[in-house]
Design a protein around this motif. Sequence first.
Motif, mmCIF file in Angstrom:
data_model
loop_
_atom_site.group_PDB
_atom_site.id
_atom_site.type_symbol
_atom_site.label_atom_id
_atom_site.label_comp_id
_atom_site.label_asym_id
_atom_site.label_seq_id
_atom_site.Cartn_x
_atom_site.Cartn_y
_atom_site.Cartn_z
ATOM 1 N N TRP A 32 5.125 19.357 97.791
ATOM 2 C CA TRP A 32 4.029 20.145 98.379
ATOM 3 C C TRP A 32 3.854 19.705 99.839
ATOM 4 O O TRP A 32 3.605 18.534 100.116
ATOM 5 C CB TRP A 32 2.748 19.912 97.579
ATOM 6 C CG TRP A 32 1.522 20.550 98.151
ATOM 7 C CD1 TRP A 32 1.401 21.805 98.651
ATOM 8 C CD2 TRP A 32 0.217 19.951 98.244
ATOM 9 N NE1 TRP A 32 0.108 22.045 99.069
ATOM 10 C CE2 TRP A 32 -0.635 20.925 98.828
ATOM 11 C CE3 TRP A 32 -0.310 18.724 97.901
ATOM 12 C CZ2 TRP A 32 -1.986 20.674 99.068
ATOM 13 C CZ3 TRP A 32 -1.645 18.466 98.136
ATOM 14 C CH2 TRP A 32 -2.475 19.436 98.710
ATOM 15 N N ASP A 33 3.968 20.626 100.756
ATOM 16 C CA ASP A 33 3.810 20.337 102.178
ATOM 17 C C ASP A 33 2.325 20.421 102.533
ATOM 18 O O ASP A 33 1.839 21.449 103.023
ATOM 19 C CB ASP A 33 4.632 21.329 103.015
ATOM 20 C CG ASP A 33 4.584 21.013 104.511
ATOM 21 O OD1 ASP A 33 3.986 19.974 104.893
ATOM 22 O OD2 ASP A 33 5.124 21.815 105.295
ATOM 23 N N PHE A 34 1.607 19.325 102.291
ATOM 24 C CA PHE A 34 0.154 19.361 102.518
ATOM 25 C C PHE A 34 -0.198 19.451 103.995
ATOM 26 O O PHE A 34 -1.259 19.975 104.356
ATOM 27 C CB PHE A 34 -0.541 18.163 101.856
ATOM 28 C CG PHE A 34 0.074 16.828 102.134
ATOM 29 C CD1 PHE A 34 -0.167 16.154 103.316
ATOM 30 C CD2 PHE A 34 0.887 16.224 101.186
ATOM 31 C CE1 PHE A 34 0.382 14.916 103.569
ATOM 32 C CE2 PHE A 34 1.444 14.977 101.418
ATOM 33 C CZ PHE A 34 1.196 14.315 102.613
ATOM 34 N N TRP A 35 0.680 18.984 104.880
ATOM 35 C CA TRP A 35 0.378 19.095 106.309
ATOM 36 C C TRP A 35 0.340 20.556 106.761
ATOM 37 O O TRP A 35 -0.368 20.902 107.704
ATOM 38 C CB TRP A 35 1.387 18.321 107.141
ATOM 39 C CG TRP A 35 1.032 16.869 107.262
ATOM 40 C CD1 TRP A 35 1.672 15.810 106.689
ATOM 41 C CD2 TRP A 35 -0.085 16.320 107.971
ATOM 42 N NE1 TRP A 35 1.026 14.633 106.996
ATOM 43 C CE2 TRP A 35 -0.048 14.920 107.789
ATOM 44 C CE3 TRP A 35 -1.112 16.872 108.741
ATOM 45 C CZ2 TRP A 35 -1.002 14.065 108.350
ATOM 46 C CZ3 TRP A 35 -2.057 16.024 109.297
ATOM 47 C CH2 TRP A 35 -1.997 14.647 109.104
ATOM 48 N N ALA A 36 1.055 21.418 106.058
ATOM 49 C CA ALA A 36 1.059 22.834 106.423
ATOM 50 C C ALA A 36 -0.279 23.506 106.119
ATOM 51 O O ALA A 36 -0.551 24.597 106.636
ATOM 52 C CB ALA A 36 2.182 23.565 105.691
ATOM 53 N N VAL A 37 -1.119 22.860 105.285
ATOM 54 C CA VAL A 37 -2.399 23.481 104.902
ATOM 55 C C VAL A 37 -3.586 22.588 105.236
ATOM 56 O O VAL A 37 -4.710 22.876 104.809
ATOM 57 C CB VAL A 37 -2.412 23.844 103.398
ATOM 58 C CG1 VAL A 37 -1.373 24.901 103.093
ATOM 59 C CG2 VAL A 37 -2.192 22.609 102.526
ATOM 60 N N MET A 38 -3.372 21.538 106.001
ATOM 61 C CA MET A 38 -4.479 20.631 106.330
ATOM 62 C C MET A 38 -5.605 21.339 107.082
ATOM 63 O O MET A 38 -6.766 20.937 106.997
ATOM 64 C CB MET A 38 -3.969 19.447 107.156
ATOM 65 C CG MET A 38 -3.281 18.364 106.349
ATOM 66 S SD MET A 38 -4.395 17.475 105.237
ATOM 67 C CE MET A 38 -3.433 15.968 104.982
ATOM 68 N N ASP A 39 -5.282 22.383 107.815
ATOM 69 C CA ASP A 39 -6.319 23.085 108.587
ATOM 70 C C ASP A 39 -6.956 24.219 107.799
ATOM 71 O O ASP A 39 -7.858 24.898 108.296
ATOM 72 C CB ASP A 39 -5.744 23.630 109.893
ATOM 73 C CG ASP A 39 -4.608 24.621 109.668
ATOM 74 O OD1 ASP A 39 -4.082 24.674 108.529
ATOM 75 O OD2 ASP A 39 -4.253 25.344 110.615
#
Length: 321
Positions: free
Chosen positions: A297-304
């Motif tokens: 899961w690429d959580f940095w892609a949804v941090m915002d």
Amino acid sequence: MTFLIPTHDQARAGLRAMKTVLTAAGPLAPIRREALAAIQQHLLRTEFDLDALGPITPEELAAAVDDPALRTQLISGMVTLTLASDTVADEEQAAIERFAAGFAVASVTLEQLRKFQTERRMALRFDVVRRSLAGPAFKQLYEDQGFLGVVKNLGSFAGLWENTAVAERYRGLAHYPDGSLGKELWRFYVANDFKFPGEKHGAPESLLSHDLTHILGGYGTDFQSEGLVLAFQAGYRRQDPFSVLVFLLLNGQHGVRLTAFADAARGYYNDKPGAIDDVVRAFARGARVTVDLTEHWDFWAVMDRQVEDLRREYGIEPALA
């Protein structure tokens, strides 16, 4: 969804088998009755009278349940239920062994139970950890960042050095929009006085999905809430979900400390009515999530992104639903 929903008749046969296991050495203990009732309510959505359910033979169960995946799930469920109590009788393990032989399936969790019953603790710890959350997380870290990335993460966690670039990235979450996943993660760390990844004694980045699950699931950080987060994660995992439940119960019911990240307790759930029901409810809630947050899961892609928007997108139901 990882949890397979059996038919009405399969559910009845499965509950009979679980009760057969749990009464192999004596009457049905209250904590196990609570667990069976919770499975009915939150997972199976059935209303069978538990007292009226009679025993079932391996041959009868095999005739009722023919799908290999459902058979494996049922054996895993039996193992998990036996571990819900703080003792496991030899007769209970023997009953599971007979059902597994009748199904002709191999079960990871049954092998873990064998290790537990024969007190092969080192082998048990290694197998449960590598299959539950920490093992796959570090495997993924190695795939993403290589050997040097693993060394850097473990070095900062051990307090040997600070990975300043990583730490600064997480400290920068303070400037993210209110209500965003990143800002809520920053608040989570500050409120609990946790070190950020990259800081000395900060958690490795590969374990961030656990902390982010706290936020998305709305769970606290006390001992019981940590168990609920694990159950929720077990529910949404696509691989070895029951190994996470085994981890949870070995840690909370049997006092087996498996990693440096989780304190252990013995008999924690024994005198807490409703606690096992909450665990099953959290697992069921996780099983309805549409994405495995532990699997690349690429959580940095949804941090915002706003937490509420992500909950809707991932199918995370309100905590009390």
